[in-house]
Design an enzyme around this catalytic site. Structure first.
Site, PDB file in Angstrom:
ATOM      1  N   GLU A  61      43.079  52.250  45.927  1.00  0.00           N
ATOM      2  CA  GLU A  61      44.366  51.999  46.429  1.00  0.00           C
ATOM      3  C   GLU A  61      44.982  50.854  45.457  1.00  0.00           C
ATOM      4  OE1 GLU A  61      41.711  52.033  48.325  1.00  0.00           O
ATOM      5  OE2 GLU A  61      42.123  53.059  50.297  1.00  0.00           O
ATOM      6  N   PHE A 123      38.094  48.159  64.674  1.00  0.00           N
ATOM      7  CA  PHE A 123      37.469  48.746  63.210  1.00  0.00           C
ATOM      8  C   PHE A 123      38.749  48.989  62.434  1.00  0.00           C
ATOM      9  CE2 PHE A 123      36.732  53.043  61.142  1.00  0.00           C
ATOM     10  CZ  PHE A 123      35.836  52.289  60.206  1.00  0.00           C
ATOM     11  N   GLN A 124      38.275  48.604  61.125  1.00  0.00           N
ATOM     12  CA  GLN A 124      39.237  48.628  59.917  1.00  0.00           C
ATOM     13  C   GLN A 124      40.653  47.703  60.237  1.00  0.00           C
ATOM     14  OE1 GLN A 124      39.745  52.743  58.433  1.00  0.00           O
ATOM     15  NE2 GLN A 124      38.014  52.342  57.222  1.00  0.00           N
ATOM     16  N   LYS A 173      49.206  52.166  64.352  1.00  0.00           N
ATOM     17  CA  LYS A 173      49.156  53.661  64.778  1.00  0.00           C
ATOM     18  C   LYS A 173      49.957  54.051  65.774  1.00  0.00           C
ATOM     19  CE  LYS A 173      45.769  57.277  64.406  1.00  0.00           C
ATOM     20  NZ  LYS A 173      44.416  57.681  64.414  1.00  0.00           N
ATOM     21  N   MET A 493      38.833  39.289  24.063  1.00  0.00           N
ATOM     22  CA  MET A 493      39.913  38.046  24.550  1.00  0.00           C
ATOM     23  C   MET A 493      38.763  36.982  24.941  1.00  0.00           C
ATOM     24  SD  MET A 493      42.717  36.914  23.727  1.00  0.00           S
ATOM     25  CE  MET A 493      44.172  38.089  23.746  1.00  0.00           C
TER      26      MET A 493
HETATM   27  C1  LIG Z   1      40.462  41.786  36.657  1.00  0.00           C
HETATM   28  C2  LIG Z   1      40.407  40.689  35.658  1.00  0.00           C
HETATM   29  N1  LIG Z   1      39.102  40.136  35.337  1.00  0.00           N
HETATM   30  C3  LIG Z   1      38.935  39.279  34.289  1.00  0.00           C
HETATM   31  C4  LIG Z   1      39.944  39.176  33.458  1.00  0.00           C
HETATM   32  C5  LIG Z   1      39.518  37.883  32.298  1.00  0.00           C
HETATM   33  N2  LIG Z   1      39.819  38.701  31.130  1.00  0.00           N
HETATM   34  C6  LIG Z   1      40.831  38.991  30.310  1.00  0.00           C
HETATM   35  S1  LIG Z   1      40.786  39.805  28.908  1.00  0.00           S
HETATM   36  C7  LIG Z   1      39.252  40.120  29.387  1.00  0.00           C
HETATM   37  C8  LIG Z   1      38.514  40.958  28.408  1.00  0.00           C
HETATM   38  C9  LIG Z   1      38.843  42.369  28.170  1.00  0.00           C
HETATM   39  O1  LIG Z   1      38.181  43.143  27.626  1.00  0.00           O
HETATM   40  P1  LIG Z   1      38.539  44.597  26.841  1.00  0.00           P
HETATM   41  O2  LIG Z   1      39.262  45.344  27.966  1.00  0.00           O
HETATM   42  O3  LIG Z   1      37.432  45.042  26.091  1.00  0.00           O
HETATM   43  O4  LIG Z   1      39.759  43.996  25.918  1.00  0.00           O
HETATM   44  P2  LIG Z   1      39.669  43.479  24.420  1.00  0.00           P
HETATM   45  O5  LIG Z   1      40.088  42.149  24.740  1.00  0.00           O
HETATM   46  O6  LIG Z   1      38.337  43.696  23.790  1.00  0.00           O
HETATM   47  O7  LIG Z   1      40.696  44.159  23.598  1.00  0.00           O
HETATM   48  C10 LIG Z   1      38.678  39.454  30.477  1.00  0.00           C
HETATM   49  C11 LIG Z   1      37.500  39.773  31.166  1.00  0.00           C
HETATM   50  C12 LIG Z   1      41.139  39.827  33.779  1.00  0.00           C
HETATM   51  N3  LIG Z   1      42.206  39.517  32.990  1.00  0.00           N
HETATM   52  N4  LIG Z   1      41.419  40.601  34.671  1.00  0.00           N
END
Ligand SMILES: Cc1ncc(C[n+]2csc(CCOP(=O)(O)OP(=O)(O)O)c2C)c(N)n1
Ligand SMILES: [Mg+2]
Lengths: 597, 174
Positions: A61, A123-124, A173, A493
């Site tokens: 979703e 439920f749900q 529903k 990052m």
């Molecule tokens: C749902 C979610 N969880 C955690 C983060 C924190 N976060 C930001 S960038 C990142 C790493 C992303 O890694 P990747 O997709 O390999 O991209 P890269 O930076 O290596 O290009 C994380 C964990 C986020 N932005 N979104």
């Protein structure tokens, strides 16, 4: 009751589910992204018996909402979502908040247990309106079938009026099964919600007077201009050219000003260009249209553009004077504001200080000469910047209408920096919430809306796994989305921040146990490509672009590359780090800055 | 434009006219808690004949910039018709009502009654050992009465929170 009258009344009596679909049609819905379940079976039954609305079955979703966002942002229409009660609704929440923070118009229908069971832990059952209240622009629980059609009409109005956003309609529903009559959308204005779209003439004149007298003006625009429709972007470009001032866009605003325009300075903010950020810092008059002085853009607030008069035009009065106090506030739709500015500029007979403007451009050109986005591609290891640059150049040569979505991380910033956007609505990224897993489902929505266009998700190897199940949706609907993974084997990052701010202790940021993306693609009936050497990059991209169906291109890139320029959290625009050599361990970051995300 | 360097807090009595619908109070309260604004008091009741509109009076505090934000954020809620800063927009009346229970006998009891008379508090319930007073007025008047009752035998207080209205002919829906 006479016989004829009776048949007329019967003809107008419909089930709640039929009323919902009728109202969706009246509001222009052609596609709905959804996932079935017990509470919404009446709606799925009604969908089955009609052809006007197409249903796209996603695999989760959250992806339904992101797909609706991609659909909405690439078309300007309202995206529509249908999910079941309980877990269906809770799974959608991340998508809703994403749409809220990026002001994307989405209407999400959620199933609910029958009204007599609400509050019984049935439920749900989940308190969907309670959970989504701070996750939406507005939400509704329909308890009376007599109000059903009107509620759907209102939801669409609220989703798109003023600053757009997501709206939830929770549908018990029994309401879907019950019988009622259909009412058309009302002509009368909404009782209470009537956002101001037309700017006040006085504020426009004040703004023009400031801009005419400016020696170092700059225009900074954001997602508001994109949301105002393509005409607003055309007007923005016209205004930039007629005033001769430099223009920069936020992450959400890319495409409003053509990237190739000589007056465009690129993106601003944390990973914006040197020239854009220094111009923001040094300007004497700043015109902000449809951006919100977000912390990614301003850096340290008390050092933000200290010497400038600020003009802020926004459709949402609560965005004005929220983070940064401004000298001229203009409330209105970005397109209407730009139209008014252009007219007032022509009418105002004060002369511009052309000499000062020329000196300002000489200064900006000197900043540009630093070539802050320069990189050196040497040897076999692929620089991620180079991969994006080549992707951009090769798609441009191809000449197809191209839409880019991204996941979240370094690759997202490199995409923003190295892919040029000439038109609005071609760039979908999760800016406000920064949702990993946004790019693939969003690309699905874009591809559904633009079946003949080239749609590419520029991804990271970690993010793509967050909604990888949507490969199934690509296969089912033959959506030829291209997934271009910049695979650095790190949550890059996160790794970058750990390197710069946490003594290179790479806690849990390594992407271990990655799948074989080629086999993964193949198991989902898609084409897989892996490129590991710079020499093979162009061939890999060419193969991806030439393939008629969905593709995962797994591009192994340098593992330790950092994304620059960078304004560390809590630093000022003029304290930006240009490159690895210059960083010196990011001496500029204070403990206060470290607290910030 | 509010001055951002001005960090002085001020009180604001804000009147909000809203659709009288399910969840509206949760929306308003959620806005305050979600964005970290103060609520000193909040009152709400339907105010029109058809019971379609409710009026909320919120007493809050913050810097000028924060109070401007609060008003703008309230105004952008879909079921909100009108937001007015009574404190800023001119002379207004602010009143509270309270029921206050005092327990005591003899000397204490007559002292309580004497003070109540001076404060124009009405006796609305009495037993041989307790009194309940009803009192309306500005908050500081109520505070003063409470302070006087405390040593006498204050048992329990129930206060409504502030309701407010502008002086003069003007109204919220102009
Ligand atoms: C749902 C979610 N969880 C955690 C983060 C924190 N976060 C930001 S960038 C990142 C790493 C992303 O890694 P990747 O997709 O390999 O991209 P890269 O930076 O290596 O290009 C994380 C964990 C986020 N932005 N979104
Ligand atoms: Mg990565």
């Amino acid at each position: 009751m006479s016989a004829t009258l009776q048949t007329q009344t019967e003809a107008r009596t419909m089930t709640g589910a039929e009323i919902v679909l009728q109202a969706l049609k009246e509001n222009g819905v052609e596609v709905i992204f959804g996932y079935p379940g017990g509470a919404v079976l009446p709606l799925y039954d009604a969908l089955f018996q009609q052809n006007a609305i197409r249903h796209i079955l996603v695999r989760h979703e959250q992806a339904a909402v992101h797909a609706a966002e991609g659909y909405a942002r690439s078309t300007g229409k309202v995206g529509c979502v249908l999910v079941t009660s309980g877990p269906g609704a809770t799974n959608a929440v991340t998508g809703l908040v994403d749409a809220l923070l990026d002001s994307v118009p989405v209407v999400c229908l959620t199933g609910q247990v029958p009204t007599h069971l609400i509050g019984n832990d049935a439920f749900q059952e989940a308190d969907t309106t309670g959970i989504t209240r701070p996750a939406t622009k507005h939400n509704y629980l329909v308890k009376d079938i007599g109000k059903l059609a009107a509620t759907v009409h209102e939801a669409f109005y609220v989703a798109r009026a003023g600053r757009p956003g997501p709206v939830v309609i929770d549908l018990p529903k029994d309401i879907l099964i019950g019988k009622g009559t259909y009412q058309e959308a009302p002509q009368a204005p909404h009782r209470s919600y009537r956002p101001q779209t037309e700017p006040e003439a006085g504020a426009i004149r004040e703004a023009v007077a400031l801009l005419k007298g400016a020696k170092r003006p700059i225009l900074y625009s954001g997602g508001g201009v994109i949301n105002a429709g393509p005409e607003a972007s055309r007007l923005l470009t016209e205004f930039v050219r007629m005033t001769g001032m430099p223009c920069t866009n936020t992450l959400m605003g890319l495409g409003a000003c053509p990237a190739s325009d000589p007056q465009f300075l690129g993106m601003l903010g944390m990973h914006g260009t040197y020239e854009a950020n220094l111009a923001m810092h040094g300007c004497d008059v700043m015109l902000n249209i449809g951006a919100r002085f977000d912390d990614r853009v301003t850096g340290r607030l008390n050092a933000f553009s200290p010497a400038s008069k600020k003009i802020h035009a926004d459709i949402d009065p609560s965005s004005i004077n929220k983070n940064v106090p401004v000298d001229v506030a203009i409330v209105g739709d970005a397109g209407r504001v730009l139209q008014a500015l252009i007219e007032a500029w022509k009418e105002d007979d004060a002369a511009q200080d052309k000499a000062a403007l020329a000196a300002w451009w000489r200064q900006i050109d000197a900043w540009r000469a630093k070539q802050c986005l320069g990189y050196v591609q040497q040897g076999s290891i692929i620089k991620p910047q180079h991969a994006v640059r080549r992707l951009y150049e090769m798609t441009r040569e191809l000449g197809r209408d191209t839409y880019i979505t991204t996941e979240v991380g370094q690759h997202q910033m490199w995409a923003a920096q190295y892919f040029g956007f000439e038109k609005p609505n071609r760039w979908m990224t999760s800016g406000g919430l920064g949702t990993m897993g946004y790019g693939l489902p969003s690309a699905m929505g874009v591809q559904i809306a633009h079946p003949d266009a080239l749609v590419i998700d520029i991804a990271g190897e970690a993010s793509i796994l967050m909604n990888i199940q949507e490969m199934g949706t690509l296969a089912q609907y033959r959506l030829p989305v291209k997934i271009f993974i910049l695979n650095n084997e790190y949550m890059g990052m996160v790794r970058q921040w750990q390197e710069l701010l946490h003594g290179s202790r790479y806690s849990e940021s390594y992407s271990a146990a990655l799948p074989d993306f080629v086999k993964l693609a193949e198991s989902f009936h898609a084409h897989g490509i892996r490129v590991t050497r710079a020499e093979d990059l162009d061939a890999g991209i060419r193969e991806m672009l030439a393939h008629p169906g969905p593709v995962i291109a797994d591009i192994a890139v340098a593992k330790d590359e950092n994304c620059f320029p960078m304004i560390p959290s809590g630093a000022a625009h003029n304290e930006m780090i240009l490159g690895a050599g210059q960083s010196g361990g990011v001496a500029g970051v204070t403990d206060e800055g470290k607290v910030l995300v | 434009m509010p001055d951002p360097s001005d960090t002085t807090f001020r009180n604001a009595t804000i009147a909000v006219l809203v659709e009288n619908e399910a969840g509206i109070l949760a929306r308003v309260v959620g806005l305050f808690s979600g964005r970290g604004y103060n609520i000193e008091s909040l009152t709400v009741a339907p105010v029109d004949e058809g019971r379609r509109l409710s009026r909320i009076t919120i007493v809050t505090s913050g810097t000028d910039m924060v109070i401007e934000q609060i008003k703008a954020q309230l105004d952008r809620l879909v079921p909100v018709h009108k937001v007015a800063d009574l404190t800023l927009e001119g002379p207004h009346l602010a009143r509270e009502m309270m029921l206050i229970k005092v327990v005591g006998k003899g000397e204490h009891r007559s002292e309580a009654l004497r003070l109540a008379d001076a404060f124009r508090a009405r006796v609305v319930d009495a037993t041989t050992e307790s009194l309940v007073f009803e009192m309306t007025g500005a908050g500081d008047k109520l505070d003063a009465f409470i302070a006087l009752m405390r040593p006498i035998g204050l048992k329990e207080i129930s206060r409504t929170g502030v309701v407010g209205i502008a002086r003069g002919a003007g109204g919220l829906l102009a």
